[in-house]
Design a protein around this motif. Structure first.
Motif, PDB file in Angstrom:
ATOM      1  N   PHE A   1      47.022  -7.715  24.052  1.00 33.70           N
ATOM      2  CA  PHE A   1      47.909  -6.878  23.308  1.00 33.70           C
ATOM      3  C   PHE A   1      47.727  -5.231  23.565  1.00 33.70           C
ATOM      4  O   PHE A   1      48.595  -4.427  23.140  1.00 33.70           O
ATOM      5  N   SER A   2      46.708  -5.021  24.561  1.00 33.80           N
ATOM      6  CA  SER A   2      46.772  -3.758  25.089  1.00 33.80           C
ATOM      7  C   SER A   2      47.952  -3.630  26.318  1.00 33.80           C
ATOM      8  O   SER A   2      48.591  -2.510  26.219  1.00 33.80           O
ATOM      9  N   ALA A   3      48.276  -4.765  26.833  1.00 26.69           N
ATOM     10  CA  ALA A   3      49.517  -4.730  27.716  1.00 26.69           C
ATOM     11  C   ALA A   3      50.662  -4.476  26.773  1.00 26.69           C
ATOM     12  O   ALA A   3      51.796  -4.008  27.234  1.00 26.69           O
ATOM     13  N   PHE A   4      50.835  -5.004  25.427  1.00 27.70           N
ATOM     14  CA  PHE A   4      51.841  -5.136  24.537  1.00 27.70           C
ATOM     15  C   PHE A   4      52.232  -3.679  24.216  1.00 27.70           C
ATOM     16  O   PHE A   4      53.185  -2.878  24.134  1.00 27.70           O
ATOM     17  N   VAL A   5      50.868  -2.983  24.125  1.00 32.54           N
ATOM     18  CA  VAL A   5      50.949  -1.622  23.645  1.00 32.54           C
ATOM     19  C   VAL A   5      51.411  -0.882  24.776  1.00 32.54           C
ATOM     20  O   VAL A   5      52.302   0.127  24.587  1.00 32.54           O
ATOM     21  N   VAL A   6      51.044  -0.792  26.089  1.00 34.76           N
ATOM     22  CA  VAL A   6      51.625  -0.287  27.252  1.00 34.76           C
ATOM     23  C   VAL A   6      52.972  -0.445  27.433  1.00 34.76           C
ATOM     24  O   VAL A   6      53.795   0.651  27.743  1.00 34.76           O
ATOM     25  N   LEU A   7      53.436  -1.877  27.203  1.00 35.97           N
ATOM     26  CA  LEU A   7      54.848  -1.940  27.301  1.00 35.97           C
ATOM     27  C   LEU A   7      55.683  -1.173  26.031  1.00 35.97           C
ATOM     28  O   LEU A   7      56.806  -0.508  26.690  1.00 35.97           O
TER      29      LEU A   7
ATOM     30  N   GLY B   1      44.085  -4.450   9.957  1.00 39.92           N
ATOM     31  CA  GLY B   1      42.391  -4.481   9.764  1.00 39.92           C
ATOM     32  C   GLY B   1      42.013  -5.692   9.835  1.00 39.92           C
ATOM     33  O   GLY B   1      40.760  -6.125  10.656  1.00 39.92           O
ATOM     34  N   SER B   2      42.698  -6.680   9.192  1.00 37.81           N
ATOM     35  CA  SER B   2      42.018  -7.970   9.270  1.00 37.81           C
ATOM     36  C   SER B   2      41.990  -8.579  10.424  1.00 37.81           C
ATOM     37  O   SER B   2      41.013  -9.142  11.010  1.00 37.81           O
ATOM     38  N   LEU B   3      43.094  -8.409  11.359  1.00 36.90           N
ATOM     39  CA  LEU B   3      43.234  -8.710  12.575  1.00 36.90           C
ATOM     40  C   LEU B   3      42.373  -8.080  13.664  1.00 36.90           C
ATOM     41  O   LEU B   3      41.644  -9.119  14.242  1.00 36.90           O
ATOM     42  N   VAL B   4      42.125  -7.222  13.548  1.00 38.68           N
ATOM     43  CA  VAL B   4      41.297  -6.435  14.735  1.00 38.68           C
ATOM     44  C   VAL B   4      39.845  -6.496  14.325  1.00 38.68           C
ATOM     45  O   VAL B   4      39.016  -6.801  15.163  1.00 38.68           O
TER      46      VAL B   4
ATOM     47  N   ALA C   1      44.035 -15.532  21.919  1.00 36.64           N
ATOM     48  CA  ALA C   1      44.259 -14.390  22.590  1.00 36.64           C
ATOM     49  C   ALA C   1      45.914 -14.048  22.358  1.00 36.64           C
ATOM     50  O   ALA C   1      46.344 -12.966  21.859  1.00 36.64           O
ATOM     51  N   ILE C   2      46.717 -14.995  22.518  1.00 37.32           N
ATOM     52  CA  ILE C   2      48.186 -14.753  22.531  1.00 37.32           C
ATOM     53  C   ILE C   2      48.365 -14.701  21.195  1.00 37.32           C
ATOM     54  O   ILE C   2      49.338 -13.838  20.474  1.00 37.32           O
ATOM     55  N   VAL C   3      47.809 -15.317  19.956  1.00 43.25           N
ATOM     56  CA  VAL C   3      48.385 -15.215  18.660  1.00 43.25           C
ATOM     57  C   VAL C   3      48.034 -13.943  18.143  1.00 43.25           C
ATOM     58  O   VAL C   3      48.523 -13.070  17.384  1.00 43.25           O
ATOM     59  N   ALA C   4      46.789 -13.250  18.543  1.00 49.21           N
ATOM     60  CA  ALA C   4      46.025 -12.040  18.197  1.00 49.21           C
ATOM     61  C   ALA C   4      47.211 -10.960  18.700  1.00 49.21           C
ATOM     62  O   ALA C   4      47.550 -10.028  17.879  1.00 49.21           O
ATOM     63  N   ALA C   5      47.723 -11.030  19.929  1.00 47.01           N
ATOM     64  CA  ALA C   5      48.642 -10.339  20.494  1.00 47.01           C
ATOM     65  C   ALA C   5      49.690 -10.206  19.765  1.00 47.01           C
ATOM     66  O   ALA C   5      50.543  -9.058  19.534  1.00 47.01           O
TER      67      ALA C   5
ATOM     68  N   THR D   1      53.617  -7.820  15.854  1.00 40.22           N
ATOM     69  CA  THR D   1      54.363  -7.700  14.503  1.00 40.22           C
ATOM     70  C   THR D   1      53.943  -6.493  13.704  1.00 40.22           C
ATOM     71  O   THR D   1      54.890  -5.843  13.327  1.00 40.22           O
ATOM     72  N   ILE D   2      52.697  -6.209  13.787  1.00 46.05           N
ATOM     73  CA  ILE D   2      52.498  -5.320  12.869  1.00 46.05           C
ATOM     74  C   ILE D   2      53.099  -3.644  13.513  1.00 46.05           C
ATOM     75  O   ILE D   2      53.677  -2.918  12.563  1.00 46.05           O
TER      76      ILE D   2
END
Length: 531
Positions: free
Chosen positions: A13-19, A145-148, A343-347, A352-353
């Motif tokens: 999800f760092s990759a998603f943030v960068v994207l 908050g729950s996810l992280v 990891a995929i589901v977390a990302a 989503t959020i």
């Protein structure tokens, strides 16, 4: 969680943030700084693009995390959220989409002000839109908050608080620098990721039970601790008269609230015509309907694979049921498959959020700038800032308020919190919207009374409900000052909002402007004169 889980999930999800930050940078270079570009992306999106963006804007943390958790804990009663969220789009399609696109420019207040005196109506509609948006944002922050916390193995409130601050900071960046163009493309990317992730998990659940839905449901019932009651109505909402009324109240809020959500209404202004708005909704219904069918399988899958007791032990609200289900489906803790799938589901959940909070923040900051600030600027001509500058500043303030409120509600289920936001939207925004579009006699006083009455009534009932005090799961569990028995106020506050609008109209000293209503009606139905 193992360090491998944490590292891989953080990388994804760092990759998603960068994207998404790259998308924001691209959007910031292509914009011209005009309100139309910032609020509506230049109205250049196609129906397909906007349909995906609507789906990305609507399918929030409540959908991906909260609904699966509620079904895993309460079975049949948890499905009400899936059904209610989907059926609501029929109301949007039939009553709202085209008319709002023709009558408005950027916000809900534009539609109401098209046939009424602007300043007072804009002020109250703007306040209502911001309030609903903040309530919706709180749910997304709680989900973050729950996810992280799950991702990092952090059980303390401090780590969850920093997670909420981080999400809030990112959403402010998206809105301030990218506006609607960046937000829309982030939502499109998120919708594709979410549909793909949900489909993959659904297929894995069905494969685990050999494609036999009967086996899946029976196993879920056996492992729920409730037996056959898990598959029947009444586990959460049917044990007494109050809970049955709560069930009806929640259903009303979910079905009627969507048409009053500011961030959903703002999406109809990003397409060039009313026909495009209608086609956008048709695309959105197909995507959203498919997704909510999958959440039913995933919720019962979590109960069958993990067991309801295990879901509740990890998170009393059920918000972590889906990430834990992905871990189990991939092979369990410590396995390579489990690590990758988790990891995929977390990302995807994090994506989503981020996408949803960006859309909500943009809509609420638009209300602050276009409705509240613009009204004051017309009254006091000497204002030094432009609308777009005010909107960017408002995004920062709204993010801060949302984070503070989320810290108070951090132990609530995110789908439940969204249900409250829907109730407020259906009570304050929907009555004034429908009256403005369809009632010839509707007056300025009726509009003000409708918004103020619906908003104040819904908020007061929430404050004095079991959600805030009087129970172990309440926000303030150590005190009890509630007197309203229902957890969701919609059954009372929605009719009250309509009643206030009717009463204000019949008691108005001056009749409605018939000519202005006729002009608005022609514009709404034909699109003549639409921006």
């Amino acid at each position: 969680m193992t360090s491998e889980h944490q590292t891989l999930a953080l990388l994804l999800f760092s990759a998603f943030v960068v994207l998404t930050l790259a998308i924001t940078r691209w959007a910031s270079r292509s914009r011209h700084g005009s309100p139309e570009e910032f609020y509506a992306g230049g109205r250049l999106f196609s129906p397909l693009e906007n349909g995906f963006a609507i789906s990305g804007d609507y399918m929030s943390a409540a959908s991906f995390l909260g609904i699966a958790g509620l079904i895993a804990l309460y079975g049949y009663d948890g499905m009400l959220y899936s059904v209610g969220f989907l059926v609501a789009w029929l109301v949007v399609l039939l009553l709202v989409a085209e008319l709002v696109r023709n009558c408005g420019r950027f916000t809900l207040a534009d539609v109401v002000a098209a046939r009424l005196k602007e300043r007072r109506v804009r002020m109250v509609a703007g306040v209502s839109s911001v309030t609903v948006s903040v309530l919706y944002l709180v749910a997304q922050m709680v989900g973050a908050g729950s996810l992280v916390a799950l991702l990092l193995g952090a059980t303390g409130t401090g780590q969850r608080s920093w997670a909420m601050v981080g999400v809030g900071a990112l959403m402010v960046v998206y809105v301030v620098f990218g506006g609607m163009r960046a937000t829309t493309w982030i939502q499109i990317v998120k919708a594709v990721l979410l549909m793909g992730g949900a489909l993959a998990l659904t297929v894995m659940v069905l494969i685990r039970f050999h494609g036999n839905l009967n086996e899946l449901l029976n196993t879920a019932a056996d492992r729920s601790g409730h037996g056959a009651d898990f598959l029947a109505p009444g586990l959460r909402y049917g044990h007494d008269v109050v809970s049955r009324l709560d069930f009806i109240s929640l259903g009303l809020a979910l079905v009627l609230g969507t048409a009053g959500l500011p961030h959903i209404l703002s999406r109809f202004y990003t397409v060039p015509t009313a026909k495009s708005a209608r086609r956008s909704v048709v695309w959105a219904i197909g995507l959203i309907g498919s997704f909510y069918l999958m959440t039913i399988v995933l919720g019962f899958g979590a109960a069958a694979v993990l067991g309801s007791a295990s879901v509740r032990a990890d998170s009393a609200s059920g918000n972590t049921a889906l990430p834990n289900l992905s871990l189990a489906l991939g092979g369990g803790a410590g396995s390579t498959g489990g690590t990758i799938l988790f990891a995929i589901v977390a990302a995807v959940a994090f994506a989503t959020i981020l996408a949803v909070v960006a859309g909500i923040t943009l809509a609420s900051s638009a209300s602050v700038a276009h409705d509240l600030y613009a009204s004051l600027r017309r009254r006091h001509a000497r204002q030094r800032w432009s609308e777009v500058q005010v909107a960017r500043g408002a995004a920062v303030g709204i993010g801060a308020v949302s984070i503070a409120l989320a810290l108070l509600a951090r132990d609530q289920n995110v789908a439940f919190l969204v249900g409250l936001a829907f109730a407020v939207a259906a009570s304050a925004n929907l009555p004034v919207l429908l009256y403005s579009l369809f009632w010839r006699r509707f007056t300025e006083r009726g509009a003000v009374w409708s918004v103020v009455g619906g908003l104040a009534g819904a908020l007061l009932l929430v404050v004095f409900s079991p959600v805030v005090s009087g129970g172990a799961e309440a926000v303030f569990s150590s005190v009890d000052f509630h007197f309203f028995p229902l957890e969701n106020p919609g059954l009372v506050s929605i009719p009250f909002g309509f009643l206030c609008g009717w009463l204000g109209t019949v008691l108005s000293p001056q009749p409605a402007d018939a000519a202005r209503h006729a002009e608005t009606e022609v514009r709404a139905l034909t699109g003549a004169g639409a921006v």
